[in-house]
Write a protein that holds these residues in place. Structure first.
Motif, PDB file in Angstrom:
ATOM      1  N   SER A   1       0.830  -1.201   0.000  1.00 35.73           N
ATOM      2  CA  SER A   1       0.000   0.000   0.000  1.00 35.73           C
ATOM      3  C   SER A   1       0.866   1.253   0.000  1.00 35.73           C
ATOM      4  N   THR A   2       0.251   2.372  -0.303  1.00 37.03           N
ATOM      5  CA  THR A   2       0.853   3.699  -0.256  1.00 37.03           C
ATOM      6  C   THR A   2      -0.117   4.598   0.506  1.00 37.03           C
ATOM      7  N   PRO A   3       0.265   5.832   0.797  1.00 42.48           N
ATOM      8  CA  PRO A   3      -0.690   6.721   1.482  1.00 42.48           C
ATOM      9  C   PRO A   3      -2.024   6.858   0.753  1.00 42.48           C
ATOM     10  N   GLU A   4      -2.008   6.753  -0.586  1.00 39.69           N
ATOM     11  CA  GLU A   4      -3.252   6.878  -1.347  1.00 39.69           C
ATOM     12  C   GLU A   4      -4.186   5.693  -1.125  1.00 39.69           C
ATOM     13  N   SER A   5      -3.627   4.487  -0.987  1.00 39.16           N
ATOM     14  CA  SER A   5      -4.453   3.277  -0.881  1.00 39.16           C
ATOM     15  C   SER A   5      -4.495   2.704   0.534  1.00 39.16           C
ATOM     16  N   GLY A   6      -3.774   3.329   1.458  1.00 36.32           N
ATOM     17  CA  GLY A   6      -3.628   2.749   2.783  1.00 36.32           C
ATOM     18  C   GLY A   6      -4.913   2.548   3.548  1.00 36.32           C
ATOM     19  N   ALA A   7      -5.928   3.385   3.295  1.00 35.54           N
ATOM     20  CA  ALA A   7      -7.183   3.299   4.044  1.00 35.54           C
ATOM     21  C   ALA A   7      -7.908   1.984   3.804  1.00 35.54           C
TER      22      ALA A   7
ATOM     23  N   ARG B   1       3.428  -0.849  -6.948  1.00 37.82           N
ATOM     24  CA  ARG B   1       2.733  -0.680  -5.676  1.00 37.82           C
ATOM     25  C   ARG B   1       1.306  -0.240  -5.960  1.00 37.82           C
TER      26      ARG B   1
ATOM     27  N   TYR C   1      -0.975   2.537  -5.823  1.00 30.31           N
ATOM     28  CA  TYR C   1      -1.055   3.982  -5.678  1.00 30.31           C
ATOM     29  C   TYR C   1      -2.477   4.515  -5.829  1.00 30.31           C
TER      30      TYR C   1
ATOM     31  N   ARG D   1      -6.597   5.162  -5.204  1.00 25.87           N
ATOM     32  CA  ARG D   1      -7.581   5.341  -4.136  1.00 25.87           C
ATOM     33  C   ARG D   1      -8.692   4.308  -4.213  1.00 25.87           C
TER      34      ARG D   1
END
Length: 275
Positions: free
Chosen positions: A117-123, A240, A242, A244
């Motif tokens: 995950s990345t900050p964009e998909s972390g949720a 990765r 990236y 949403r």
């Protein structure tokens, strides 16, 4: 001065003339003279390829390509119209016939890969204990030549066995229910995944590791899907997660693999014409 005036100033990700000749009929949703069209469809497609190949954020689109918003919006129109699925189907048929196979496959290979995950998909990320990664899981089906049949995305916590039914259904939709056998690894062992596949007319065959495994071993039939995953990682946007939305990640995999099939088809046509 734009790229149309400086033909030599092209990017490595740009579509070739031969590739565009094949893909243009699938992407032309409106006539070329349509009043609302502001940008060349070919340049819009080049912009989409640039984003997937380089992994650049949408807003970092080079100035000599169409604005990122125009590329993004047109990509959504193509995806909503099923253009890339139709293109994947026809390219797969061409490549299968070129390899001496039937137009539609009778067997498939199922597997999954986990993307960090990345900050964009972390949720929406989940933790894959087997791979020791937090992220998303791409579930994919390919034919025995490695060409895409179906794909969807879940959190990495999803059990591969629980996704067999959805994947099997998508495979049959893509092939006109021609598939009756699917090769899987030992992660798909059990009565429930077998029953889920059987509901859609597919029997699962588990390909097991050799008991005396030492080092890297190519598993019969199973290696082709691993190769397809390897093809996907040539596109930096797919290394990765990236995105949403999970559907966006699945869609970008479809587009990337279509680009690979497109090049393979052009290479085959060039070799055939030279004989």
């Amino acid at each position: 001065m734009g790229r149309d005036d400086l033909c030599s100033q092209t990017l490595p990700s740009d579509v070739s003339d031969e590739e565009w000749a094949l893909v243009a009929p699938y992407l032309t949703l409106l006539p070329e003279e349509a009043g609302q069209r502001e940008h060349s469809l070919r340049e819009v497609f080049n912009g989409l390829r640039y984003i997937i190949k380089t992994g650049a954020p949408w807003r970092w689109m080079p100035n000599d390509l169409p604005p990122w918003a125009a590329v993004y919006q047109q990509a959504q129109r193509w995806l909503n119209a099923g253009c890339f699925e139709e293109l994947a189907h026809d390219l797969r048929a061409v490549l299968r016939l070129a390899a001496g196979r039937s137009e539609e496959p009778s067997a498939a290979v199922l597997d999954s890969r986990t993307l960090r995950s990345t900050p964009e998909s972390g949720a929406r990320a989940g933790y894959d204990g087997a791979k020791r990664k937090k992220g998303s899981k791409l579930h994919m089906a390919v034919d025995t030549l490695g060409h895409l049949l179906a794909a969807h995305v879940t959190p990495a916590t999803a059990d591969d066995r629980a996704e067999v039914g959805q994947l099997a259904q998508a495979v049959q939709v893509a092939t006109g229910e021609s598939v009756d056998l699917a090769y899987v690894d030992q992660g798909y062992t059990g009565a429930k995944p077998a029953a889920a596949a059987r509901e859609h007319g597919i029997e699962l065959e588990v390909v097991k590791l050799p008991e005396a495994k030492r080092g890297f071993v190519l598993l019969p039939r199973r290696w082709v899907v691993e190769r397809t995953f390897g093809w996907a990682t040539r596109f930096r946007r797919l290394v990765r997660d990236y995105e949403r939305l999970p559907q966006t990640l699945a869609d970008l995999h479809v587009i990337a693999l279509v680009c690979i099939m497109l090049r393979q088809a052009v290479n085959y046509i060039a070799v055939h014409n030279s004989l």
